[in-house]
Design a protein around this motif. Structure first.
Motif, PDB file in Angstrom:
ATOM      1  N   LYS A 135      -1.556   4.342  -4.344  1.00  0.00           N
ATOM      2  CA  LYS A 135      -0.883   4.967  -5.292  1.00  0.00           C
ATOM      3  C   LYS A 135      -0.534   4.174  -6.509  1.00  0.00           C
ATOM      4  O   LYS A 135      -0.705   5.020  -7.784  1.00  0.00           O
ATOM      5  N   LYS A 136      -0.670   2.823  -6.749  1.00  0.00           N
ATOM      6  CA  LYS A 136      -0.493   2.070  -7.810  1.00  0.00           C
ATOM      7  C   LYS A 136      -1.880   2.066  -8.496  1.00  0.00           C
ATOM      8  O   LYS A 136      -1.836   2.150  -9.710  1.00  0.00           O
ATOM      9  N   HIS A 137      -3.117   1.875  -8.121  1.00  0.00           N
ATOM     10  CA  HIS A 137      -4.209   1.818  -8.703  1.00  0.00           C
ATOM     11  C   HIS A 137      -5.084   2.838  -8.662  1.00  0.00           C
ATOM     12  O   HIS A 137      -6.109   3.094  -9.717  1.00  0.00           O
ATOM     13  N   GLN A 138      -4.993   3.883  -7.741  1.00  0.00           N
ATOM     14  CA  GLN A 138      -5.735   5.359  -7.859  1.00  0.00           C
ATOM     15  C   GLN A 138      -7.071   5.033  -7.922  1.00  0.00           C
ATOM     16  O   GLN A 138      -7.891   5.461  -9.033  1.00  0.00           O
ATOM     17  N   PRO A 139      -7.676   4.034  -7.007  1.00  0.00           N
ATOM     18  CA  PRO A 139      -8.944   3.744  -6.985  1.00  0.00           C
ATOM     19  C   PRO A 139      -9.949   4.978  -6.961  1.00  0.00           C
ATOM     20  O   PRO A 139      -9.734   6.056  -6.060  1.00  0.00           O
ATOM     21  N   LYS A 154      -6.052  -2.429  13.777  1.00  0.00           N
ATOM     22  CA  LYS A 154      -6.560  -1.013  13.999  1.00  0.00           C
ATOM     23  C   LYS A 154      -5.952  -0.044  13.285  1.00  0.00           C
ATOM     24  O   LYS A 154      -4.444  -0.113  13.130  1.00  0.00           O
ATOM     25  N   LEU A 155      -6.666   0.848  12.238  1.00  0.00           N
ATOM     26  CA  LEU A 155      -6.031   1.725  11.516  1.00  0.00           C
ATOM     27  C   LEU A 155      -6.103   3.050  12.362  1.00  0.00           C
ATOM     28  O   LEU A 155      -7.335   3.294  12.669  1.00  0.00           O
ATOM     29  N   SER A 156      -5.117   3.756  12.715  1.00  0.00           N
ATOM     30  CA  SER A 156      -5.164   5.062  13.588  1.00  0.00           C
ATOM     31  C   SER A 156      -5.912   6.035  12.710  1.00  0.00           C
ATOM     32  O   SER A 156      -5.737   6.180  11.407  1.00  0.00           O
ATOM     33  N   VAL A 157      -6.675   6.667  13.539  1.00  0.00           N
ATOM     34  CA  VAL A 157      -7.379   7.970  12.756  1.00  0.00           C
ATOM     35  C   VAL A 157      -6.246   9.143  12.242  1.00  0.00           C
ATOM     36  O   VAL A 157      -6.420   9.613  11.046  1.00  0.00           O
ATOM     37  N   ASP A 158      -5.244   9.187  12.844  1.00  0.00           N
ATOM     38  CA  ASP A 158      -4.060  10.068  12.502  1.00  0.00           C
ATOM     39  C   ASP A 158      -3.676   9.517  10.930  1.00  0.00           C
ATOM     40  O   ASP A 158      -3.412  10.189  10.048  1.00  0.00           O
ATOM     41  N   PHE A 159      -3.426   8.191  10.794  1.00  0.00           N
ATOM     42  CA  PHE A 159      -2.948   7.787   9.783  1.00  0.00           C
ATOM     43  C   PHE A 159      -3.997   7.794   8.700  1.00  0.00           C
ATOM     44  O   PHE A 159      -3.716   8.302   7.462  1.00  0.00           O
ATOM     45  N   LEU A 160      -5.340   7.624   8.908  1.00  0.00           N
ATOM     46  CA  LEU A 160      -6.232   7.721   7.901  1.00  0.00           C
ATOM     47  C   LEU A 160      -6.496   9.524   7.466  1.00  0.00           C
ATOM     48  O   LEU A 160      -6.573   9.682   6.396  1.00  0.00           O
ATOM     49  N   LYS A 161      -6.237  10.382   8.338  1.00  0.00           N
ATOM     50  CA  LYS A 161      -6.300  11.659   8.039  1.00  0.00           C
ATOM     51  C   LYS A 161      -5.250  12.309   7.134  1.00  0.00           C
ATOM     52  O   LYS A 161      -5.311  12.670   6.071  1.00  0.00           O
ATOM     53  N   GLU A 162      -3.968  11.493   7.313  1.00  0.00           N
ATOM     54  CA  GLU A 162      -2.722  11.725   6.517  1.00  0.00           C
ATOM     55  C   GLU A 162      -2.735  10.907   5.095  1.00  0.00           C
ATOM     56  O   GLU A 162      -2.812  11.759   4.072  1.00  0.00           O
ATOM     57  N   GLU A 166      -3.179  12.647   1.143  1.00  0.00           N
ATOM     58  CA  GLU A 166      -2.285  12.293  -0.093  1.00  0.00           C
ATOM     59  C   GLU A 166      -3.112  11.689  -1.285  1.00  0.00           C
ATOM     60  O   GLU A 166      -2.657  11.990  -2.366  1.00  0.00           O
ATOM     61  N   PHE A 167      -4.276  11.302  -0.807  1.00  0.00           N
ATOM     62  CA  PHE A 167      -5.268  10.827  -1.839  1.00  0.00           C
ATOM     63  C   PHE A 167      -6.790  11.681  -1.828  1.00  0.00           C
ATOM     64  O   PHE A 167      -7.697  10.731  -1.647  1.00  0.00           O
ATOM     65  N   PRO A 168      -6.872  13.054  -2.068  1.00  0.00           N
ATOM     66  CA  PRO A 168      -8.005  13.668  -1.981  1.00  0.00           C
ATOM     67  C   PRO A 168      -9.021  13.051  -2.966  1.00  0.00           C
ATOM     68  O   PRO A 168     -10.275  13.346  -2.499  1.00  0.00           O
ATOM     69  N   ASP A 169      -8.830  12.560  -4.014  1.00  0.00           N
ATOM     70  CA  ASP A 169      -9.942  12.320  -5.103  1.00  0.00           C
ATOM     71  C   ASP A 169     -10.385  10.926  -4.589  1.00  0.00           C
ATOM     72  O   ASP A 169     -11.435  10.710  -5.491  1.00  0.00           O
ATOM     73  N   THR A 170      -9.866  10.176  -3.878  1.00  0.00           N
ATOM     74  CA  THR A 170     -10.313   8.840  -3.645  1.00  0.00           C
ATOM     75  C   THR A 170     -11.469   9.197  -2.314  1.00  0.00           C
ATOM     76  O   THR A 170     -11.213   9.763  -1.408  1.00  0.00           O
ATOM     77  N   LEU A 171     -12.597   8.460  -2.634  1.00  0.00           N
ATOM     78  CA  LEU A 171     -13.578   8.476  -1.647  1.00  0.00           C
ATOM     79  C   LEU A 171     -13.519   7.488  -0.464  1.00  0.00           C
ATOM     80  O   LEU A 171     -13.333   6.284  -0.941  1.00  0.00           O
ATOM     81  N   PHE A 172     -12.987   7.920   0.764  1.00  0.00           N
ATOM     82  CA  PHE A 172     -12.835   6.970   1.839  1.00  0.00           C
ATOM     83  C   PHE A 172     -14.209   6.744   2.491  1.00  0.00           C
ATOM     84  O   PHE A 172     -14.787   7.491   2.906  1.00  0.00           O
TER      85      PHE A 172
END
Length: 360
Positions: A135-139, A154-162, A166-172
């Motif tokens: 949110k702060k840096h908008q990478p 571990k980062l859950s898949v559900d968290f990453l999906k959510e 929220e940040f569709p313009d960031t390349l994950f």
């Protein structure tokens, strides 16, 4: 339980709690490798004429296993090769978000290039830290491990999906090397743009093979520069300007990629539901016992989401003490890393606990 341990000769000689360092080579994969090289020995180019068919089958096997269309699967020798190729295909300068002290093969390649880097701290509130940093840096890009290699966070898949919503313009871009093979994974449902993985750990595919899974909308955001004759060879790469072909510029190794295909089919035959259930049982039991013995960091104890990798308190002497008892672990960070796969047992964890109690 014995059925889960069949085909892993190492388990007869060692209490192997070290998949996070190197997965075991299954007998089925070993047999494939022997047969392949014997065929190459006696037929040479006749075998290599079938390279396209072999690699097509591997690509389709990977796509089926991880729920990603084969035309969006690239075969690469390891995570680092794939990730560096991807980074070279990004316009720079860009803003990048990383996790502090993440695996060096993620952070170092980004830091060595002309990216403006920001970091999310690793603590018990890792998810909140990542969200706040995004949110702060908008990478432009967020590169991360799904499972942290030192302590198993571990980062859950559900968290990453959510988070991606929220940040569709960031390349994950996710490293799945310490995650894939521990539970079922439906790539297309995650929203993650790119997952890259080596296969020598939890997939038990041996060394020299890995893959990249691309989402449907990632092409156009990455412009890889690698090209070679191999870029246009094969069922899914025959058209000019092919995207995945730019990750596969040269001759591909049918020995190693074929090994990956055999390993994935073995996991499928074993059943990812059984594998996931066994790992869940092992990691829950271990966390309870390690917590009782005050062997874990507070941030691990406080979290609900965790992998089957634990970093317990211990020094070089304890590590060597365990090795002398044929209990195989790794020294990582300030402690000893224990990692549990589906072929491990509660009895093996209890053997470790008994050894640890004996050193107190």
């Amino acid at each position: 339980m014995d059925n889960l341990r069949k085909g892993f000769p190492v388990l007869k000689n060692y209490t192997y709690l070290n998949t996070a360092a190197s997965g075991l080579l299954p007998e089925k994969v070993f047999e494939y490798r022997q047969d392949h090289d014997l065929d190459f020995l006696v037929s040479a180019s006749i075998l290599k004429e079938k390279q396209g068919e072999v690699l097509t089958e591997v690509r389709e096997t990977v796509g089926k296993f991880f729920r990603c269309a084969p035309e969006r699967v690239a075969l690469v020798p390891n995570f680092s090769y794939g990730f560096n190729t991807l980074l070279e295909g990004l316009e720079k300068p860009m803003k990048a978000l990383l996790i502090k002290n993440d695996y060096p093969s993620i952070n170092w390649p980004v830091e060595s290039r002309d990216f403006n880097c920001f970091y999310a701290e690793i603590d018990a509130h890792l998810e909140d830290n990542i969200r706040a940093a995004l949110k702060k840096h908008q990478p432009d890009i967020f590169a991360f491990s799904i499972v942290q290699y030192i302590n198993g966070l571990k980062l859950s898949v559900d968290f990453l999906k959510e988070l991606k919503k929220e940040f569709p313009d960031t390349l994950f871009v996710a490293d799945g090397t310490q995650f894939l093979g521990t539970e079922s994974f439906n790539f297309d449902s995650t929203g993650i743009d790119v997952v890259i993985s080596s296969s020598y750990k939890w997939l038990n595919g041996g060394y020299g093979n890995g893959f990249i899974l691309f989402s449907k909308n990632v092409e156009g955001k990455i412009s890889p520069k690698h090209l070679g004759f191999g870029s246009l060879q094969g069922k899914y790469k025959s058209h000019e300007g092919n995207f995945i072909g730019k990750f596969e510029p040269g001759h591909q190794d049918t020995l190693n990629y074929g090994s990956l295909s055999v390993a994935l089919k073995l996991l499928e035959k074993t059943g990812m539901d059984k594998i996931e259930a066994q790992i869940q049982k092992l990691k829950n039991f271990s966390k309870e016992k390690f917590s009782e013995m005050d062997l874990l960091e507070d941030l691990v104890v406080e979290r609900n989401e965790h992998s089957s990798i634990y970093n317990i308190k211990g020094d070089k002497k304890l590590f060597q003490f365990l090795r002398n008892k044929n209990i195989i672990t790794s020294q990582r960070g300030d402690g000893i890393r224990v990692s549990l796969h589906y072929f491990n047992t509660i009895e093996e964890v209890e053997k470790l606990l008994t050894a640890l109690e004996g050193r107190r």
